[in-house]
Write a protein that holds these residues in place. Structure first.
Motif, short mmCIF file in Angstrom:
data_model
loop_
_atom_site.label_atom_id
_atom_site.label_comp_id
_atom_site.label_asym_id
_atom_site.label_seq_id
_atom_site.Cartn_x
_atom_site.Cartn_y
_atom_site.Cartn_z
N ARG A 24 -16.71 37.60 -49.18
CA ARG A 24 -15.37 37.32 -49.75
C ARG A 24 -15.23 37.83 -51.17
N GLU A 25 -16.27 37.59 -51.99
CA GLU A 25 -16.23 38.07 -53.38
C GLU A 25 -16.17 39.59 -53.40
N MET A 26 -16.89 40.21 -52.49
CA MET A 26 -16.88 41.67 -52.42
C MET A 26 -15.48 42.19 -52.09
N MET A 27 -14.85 41.56 -51.10
CA MET A 27 -13.51 41.99 -50.71
C MET A 27 -12.52 41.75 -51.85
N ALA A 28 -12.68 40.61 -52.51
CA ALA A 28 -11.77 40.29 -53.63
C ALA A 28 -11.95 41.28 -54.78
N SER A 29 -13.16 41.87 -54.88
CA SER A 29 -13.42 42.85 -55.95
C SER A 29 -12.98 44.26 -55.55
N GLY A 30 -12.44 44.39 -54.36
CA GLY A 30 -11.92 45.69 -53.94
C GLY A 30 -12.95 46.59 -53.27
N LEU A 31 -14.10 46.01 -52.86
CA LEU A 31 -15.12 46.83 -52.20
C LEU A 31 -14.77 47.05 -50.73
N VAL A 32 -15.10 48.24 -50.24
CA VAL A 32 -14.91 48.56 -48.82
C VAL A 32 -16.17 48.11 -48.09
N VAL A 33 -16.12 46.95 -47.44
CA VAL A 33 -17.31 46.41 -46.80
C VAL A 33 -17.20 46.50 -45.29
N THR A 34 -18.33 46.76 -44.64
CA THR A 34 -18.38 46.85 -43.18
C THR A 34 -19.49 45.94 -42.68
N LEU A 35 -19.42 45.53 -41.40
CA LEU A 35 -20.44 44.64 -40.83
C LEU A 35 -21.25 45.36 -39.76
N ASN A 36 -22.56 45.17 -39.83
CA ASN A 36 -23.49 45.94 -39.00
C ASN A 36 -24.70 45.09 -38.64
N SER A 37 -25.57 45.64 -37.75
CA SER A 37 -26.67 44.80 -37.24
C SER A 37 -28.04 45.12 -37.84
N ASP A 38 -28.24 46.32 -38.41
CA ASP A 38 -29.52 46.72 -39.03
C ASP A 38 -30.63 46.91 -38.00
N ASP A 39 -31.32 45.82 -37.64
CA ASP A 39 -32.42 45.88 -36.67
C ASP A 39 -32.24 44.72 -35.69
N PRO A 40 -31.26 44.86 -34.77
CA PRO A 40 -30.82 43.70 -33.99
C PRO A 40 -31.91 43.04 -33.15
N ALA A 41 -32.89 43.81 -32.68
CA ALA A 41 -33.94 43.21 -31.84
C ALA A 41 -34.84 42.30 -32.67
N TYR A 42 -34.87 42.52 -33.97
CA TYR A 42 -35.75 41.74 -34.85
C TYR A 42 -35.02 40.62 -35.59
N PHE A 43 -33.69 40.80 -35.76
CA PHE A 43 -32.97 39.85 -36.61
C PHE A 43 -32.05 38.91 -35.83
N GLY A 44 -32.08 39.04 -34.50
CA GLY A 44 -31.40 38.03 -33.69
C GLY A 44 -29.92 38.28 -33.44
N GLY A 45 -29.45 39.52 -33.53
CA GLY A 45 -28.06 39.71 -33.14
C GLY A 45 -27.54 41.12 -33.32
N TYR A 46 -26.62 41.48 -32.42
CA TYR A 46 -25.96 42.79 -32.47
C TYR A 46 -24.68 42.67 -33.32
N VAL A 47 -23.82 43.66 -33.25
CA VAL A 47 -22.66 43.69 -34.16
C VAL A 47 -21.77 42.45 -34.00
N ASN A 48 -21.38 42.15 -32.75
CA ASN A 48 -20.48 41.00 -32.57
C ASN A 48 -21.14 39.70 -33.03
N ASP A 49 -22.44 39.59 -32.85
CA ASP A 49 -23.15 38.40 -33.33
C ASP A 49 -23.05 38.29 -34.85
N ASN A 50 -23.14 39.43 -35.52
CA ASN A 50 -23.02 39.42 -36.99
C ASN A 50 -21.61 39.00 -37.42
N TYR A 51 -20.60 39.53 -36.74
CA TYR A 51 -19.22 39.10 -37.04
C TYR A 51 -19.06 37.60 -36.82
#
Ligand code: HPA
Ligand code: ZN
Length: 344
Positions: A263-290
């Motif tokens: 939220r702070e990033m968006m309020a500061s005008g940053l273009v932020v995107t959501l991603n999974s990085d290493d989904p098999a290791y971190f417990g979730g794919y893109v929709n899980d991150n959202y």
């Protein structure tokens, strides 16, 4: 309220996924059996049990070990194909995937084997699912620049199959400036440029990534928030950040998703995107991150939509493709607004 249906139905991009980090334990065992490799684990449950990290390096040690089952072109194809099927199920329409050739060439696997297998899956995903998939080759920053130079030489023989160059692995003590010359050469050869920065490393590494390497996007970039003038610069240039909340939680970049700085990033005008990085290791794919951030931050509907839409602005694609995909995106948003989900 949460926005599960909205998140599922929106067409989305993934811009930060390491294909080797999509290796699920089940496929790891199947490939180990096929390639007659002994794993230090007896069961899938034991593998998952080992996935407990307190910092980036804990994860990287296990991640490089996991790669040992990948030997043949078909193995790389199977890995990427499994991910792309998963991506399609999450309604991803455009994906840019990192790969770490030095993690394979150092084990005696040829560069061609890696790229040809991954590329074959990308081509097939376009034909089967209509997903636009491209490859970003990363240099391992814990290795020296000479090793990166040799890797770039190999990539030049596969120019048409590789969209860009990135920088990953152990961040602390390995600043972007260490790779100034090889990134310059990659830029001159026409590759798009990316770098992990500000995940564990200081804001100065983010400055270096933009000023010295000249990257198109920053991967993670969380620690940019410690430097107000850096945030202003990223906002002014609309340099996107590829955020990976579940990764941040697993690697203790943040200690609670409720304190994720989206939220702070968006309020500061940053273009932020959501991603999974290493989904098999971190417990979730893109929709899980959202979904995880939606729940933890009680996002508004328009915030979910803005973040998903940012993916298309931040992606590497032609103007025509971007316009087409955004038109489709907006049509889906309009259609969903009449249904039960996402009216808040
Ligand atoms: N950071 C750095 N290197 C990596 C990562 C990451 O999150 N995932 C795979 N290699
Ligand atoms: Zn990453």
């Amino acid at each position: 309220m949460t926005h599960d249906a909205l998140i599922s139905r929106l067409p989305k991009c993934e811009l930060h996924v390491h294909i080797e980090g999509t290796l699920e334990p089940e496929l790891m065992f199947a490939l180990a059996a096929r390639n007659h490799i002994r794993l230090p684990y007896a069961t899938v449950a034991e593998v998952r049990q080992a996935y407990q990290f307190s910092r980036l390096q804990d994860f990287l040690d296990i991640y490089y070990q996991g790669m040992s089952v990948l030997l043949h072109e078909q193995d790389f194809y199977d890995l990427a194909w499994a991910y792309l099927q998963r991506a399609h199920a999450d309604n991803l329409v455009h994906v840019e995937m990192f790969f770490d050739p030095q993690g394979h060439t150092s084990r005696g696997v040829s560069f061609d084997t890696v790229v040809d297998g991954l590329n074959r899956a990308c081509v097939e995903a376009a034909a089967t699912f209509g997903i636009k998939a491209s490859l970003i080759m990363c240099f391992l920053r814990h290795l020296d620049e000479y090793d990166a130079e040799k890797t770039l030489d190999a990539a030049l023989h596969h120019k048409a199959k590789i969209m860009g160059i990135g920088l990953d692995s152990s961040e602390q003590g390995h600043p972007p400036s260490k790779f100034a010359r090889v990134f310059r050469r990659a830029r001159d050869a026409g590759f798009h440029l990316f770098a992990h920065a500000g995940e564990e490393g200081p804001p100065d590494y983010v400055w270096q990534a933009i000023d010295i390497l000249g990257v198109d996007r920053i991967d993670h970039g969380n620690r940019s928030m410690e430097d107000r003038s850096l945030v202003q610069r990223l906002a002014r240039d609309r340099t996107p950040l590829t955020l990976c909340p579940l990764s941040n939680l697993k690697l203790r970049v943040i200690d609670d998703l409720a304190r994720h700085p989206l939220r702070e990033m968006m309020a500061s005008g940053l273009v932020v995107t959501l991603n999974s990085d290493d989904p098999a290791y971190f417990g979730g794919y893109v929709n899980d991150n959202y979904r995880a951030l939606d729940t933890a931050l009680s996002l508004r509907r328009d915030e979910v939509i803005e973040v998903a839409r940012n993916g298309f602005s931040a992606a590497i694609m032609t103007k025509t493709d971007r316009a087409e995909m955004l038109t489709r995106f907006d049509a889906v948003v309009a259609a969903i607004s009449d249904t039960e989900d996402g009216n808040s």
